[in-house]
Design a protein around this motif. Sequence first.
Motif, PDB file in Angstrom:
ATOM      1  N   LEU A 127      -7.011   0.733   9.240  1.00 34.08           N
ATOM      2  CA  LEU A 127      -6.038   0.510   8.173  1.00 34.08           C
ATOM      3  C   LEU A 127      -4.738  -0.056   8.727  1.00 34.08           C
ATOM      4  CD1 LEU A 127      -5.132   0.920   5.196  1.00 34.08           C
ATOM      5  CD2 LEU A 127      -4.473   3.260   5.844  1.00 34.08           C
ATOM      6  N   GLY A 128      -4.251  -1.106   8.057  1.00 32.74           N
ATOM      7  CA  GLY A 128      -2.946  -1.682   8.389  1.00 32.74           C
ATOM      8  C   GLY A 128      -2.131  -1.882   7.129  1.00 32.74           C
ATOM      9  N   GLU A 129      -0.888  -2.300   7.304  1.00 34.50           N
ATOM     10  CA  GLU A 129       0.032  -2.412   6.176  1.00 34.50           C
ATOM     11  C   GLU A 129       1.055  -3.499   6.471  1.00 34.50           C
ATOM     12  OE1 GLU A 129       1.912   1.196   3.975  1.00 34.50           O
ATOM     13  OE2 GLU A 129       3.391   0.580   5.486  1.00 34.50           O
ATOM     14  N   ALA A 130       1.494  -4.186   5.416  1.00 36.09           N
ATOM     15  CA  ALA A 130       2.623  -5.101   5.511  1.00 36.09           C
ATOM     16  C   ALA A 130       3.500  -4.925   4.290  1.00 36.09           C
ATOM     17  CB  ALA A 130       2.157  -6.548   5.649  1.00 36.09           C
ATOM     18  N   PHE A 131       4.687  -5.496   4.373  1.00 36.25           N
ATOM     19  CA  PHE A 131       5.696  -5.265   3.343  1.00 36.25           C
ATOM     20  C   PHE A 131       6.486  -6.536   3.095  1.00 36.25           C
ATOM     21  CE2 PHE A 131       9.893  -3.759   1.916  1.00 36.25           C
ATOM     22  CZ  PHE A 131       9.526  -2.902   0.897  1.00 36.25           C
ATOM     23  N   ARG A 132       6.797  -6.797   1.837  1.00 41.00           N
ATOM     24  CA  ARG A 132       7.489  -7.974   1.306  1.00 41.00           C
ATOM     25  C   ARG A 132       6.533  -9.156   1.208  1.00 41.00           C
ATOM     26  NH1 ARG A 132      12.802  -8.444   0.227  1.00 41.00           N
ATOM     27  NH2 ARG A 132      14.190  -6.746   0.878  1.00 41.00           N
ATOM     28  N   CYS A 172      11.439   2.781   5.806  1.00 40.23           N
ATOM     29  CA  CYS A 172      11.949   2.314   4.509  1.00 40.23           C
ATOM     30  C   CYS A 172      11.090   1.187   3.940  1.00 40.23           C
ATOM     31  CB  CYS A 172      13.405   1.868   4.604  1.00 40.23           C
ATOM     32  SG  CYS A 172      14.347   2.087   3.079  1.00 40.23           S
ATOM     33  N   THR A 173       9.791   1.203   4.282  1.00 40.44           N
ATOM     34  CA  THR A 173       8.864   0.201   3.739  1.00 40.44           C
ATOM     35  C   THR A 173       7.638   0.895   3.145  1.00 40.44           C
ATOM     36  OG1 THR A 173       7.922  -0.115   5.963  1.00 40.44           O
ATOM     37  CG2 THR A 173       9.662  -1.637   5.271  1.00 40.44           C
ATOM     38  N   GLY A 174       6.733   1.372   3.999  1.00 41.62           N
ATOM     39  CA  GLY A 174       5.524   2.021   3.520  1.00 41.62           C
ATOM     40  C   GLY A 174       5.021   3.069   4.488  1.00 41.62           C
TER      41      GLY A 174
END
Length: 400
Positions: free
Chosen positions: A32-37, A323-325
Amino acid sequence: MSRITSIRTIRIGERPNLIWVEITTDEGLTGLGEAFRGAAAVEAVIHESAAPLLIGKDSRDIEGFSRTLLTPYVGFGGSSAEVRAASAIDIALWDLKGQRHGIPVHEALGGRSRDRVRSYNTCAGYDYNTKSAQRRDIGSADEARGPYDDQVAFMRDAGALAESLLSEGFNAMKIWPFDIYAPATQGVSITLSDLKKGLEPFAKIRRAVGDRMEIMAELHSLWSYPAALSICRALEEFNITWAEDPIAKMDDVASLAELRRAVRVPICASETLGGKVAFRDLLVAGATDIVMLDLAWCGGLTEARKIAALAEAWARPVAPHDCTGPITLIASVHLAMHAPTAMFQEVVRATLATWYRDLVTVLPKVEQGWVMPMQGPGLGSALLPAVAKREDAILRVSGA
């Protein structure tokens, strides 16, 4: 071999800035990975550019994938959609590595340098920066939406907020009371009246709790050099821990280095930068005292540990961004446990207490202002199955 068979992305309408990527292998493992904006743009990069390079390949080749995905012909500059996509993929690949070997990511990185890391509370609210591309500014009509609406609190009574944080074990906090004054001049200048109003929360904190609380000033890359100079000099009397991202372009290392030489406030930079070369330039120029990096924006764990090594070579501490995810926070905790010069791990108590819990199986434990290591193999957490089944979920799959 650990062959990549499919890549799935998940977005939800409630948090349109967030995107998760799940990478599945023929071992039956899912990382699992994540990105923001710019989540939709990141989704396009993952499926149209990255997936054809990854499907059918060996997921163990993390370094090779990192070099391939971070050196496209176009798109590698700052934290572009390409870099954010590569970051999410890289985090997922490290999650897979830890799961495959039955060890936490911090052990896979080379082991822990510490058994806990100090935290500070970023005084944001419950939905800060996740439901739109615009940061929230607090006006006279804004009211607190709950007990942890800390952005309203620092604009209304920062001293009482500091006392609340101390009661929970936090002895460091970050606020940004100058932001609301930047639009009047597009950050070119700040009036003496606005400067004094922006200083009031810092004064209230010192009057209420003295030096028991460390204070970070977030400036959000809003200001020209002269305005940032005025703000930073005015902040010196409050003995703040750092002034973060003070000028409008944080890759302008010449102006940032000039500012750092002109003030006694430590400079922190910068979550907005992508890739080790940008951080090398920052360090070579003598432009920062503290290195802040965001794992979902800088290139993932592979690039982050190289940036941390550069920081160590320049005797600079590292402070991973939150402050993102939730997955970015979890990956950052693994890095902070591993990196020898980690100084702080940023957290937001409002999100830890609310919607982060609705997305993942496990969150980092924060005890008396300290973040504890994640347990279990890989990241030690996963998306809750209900997230992909939500009515507002947007799923896209490449591969089998």
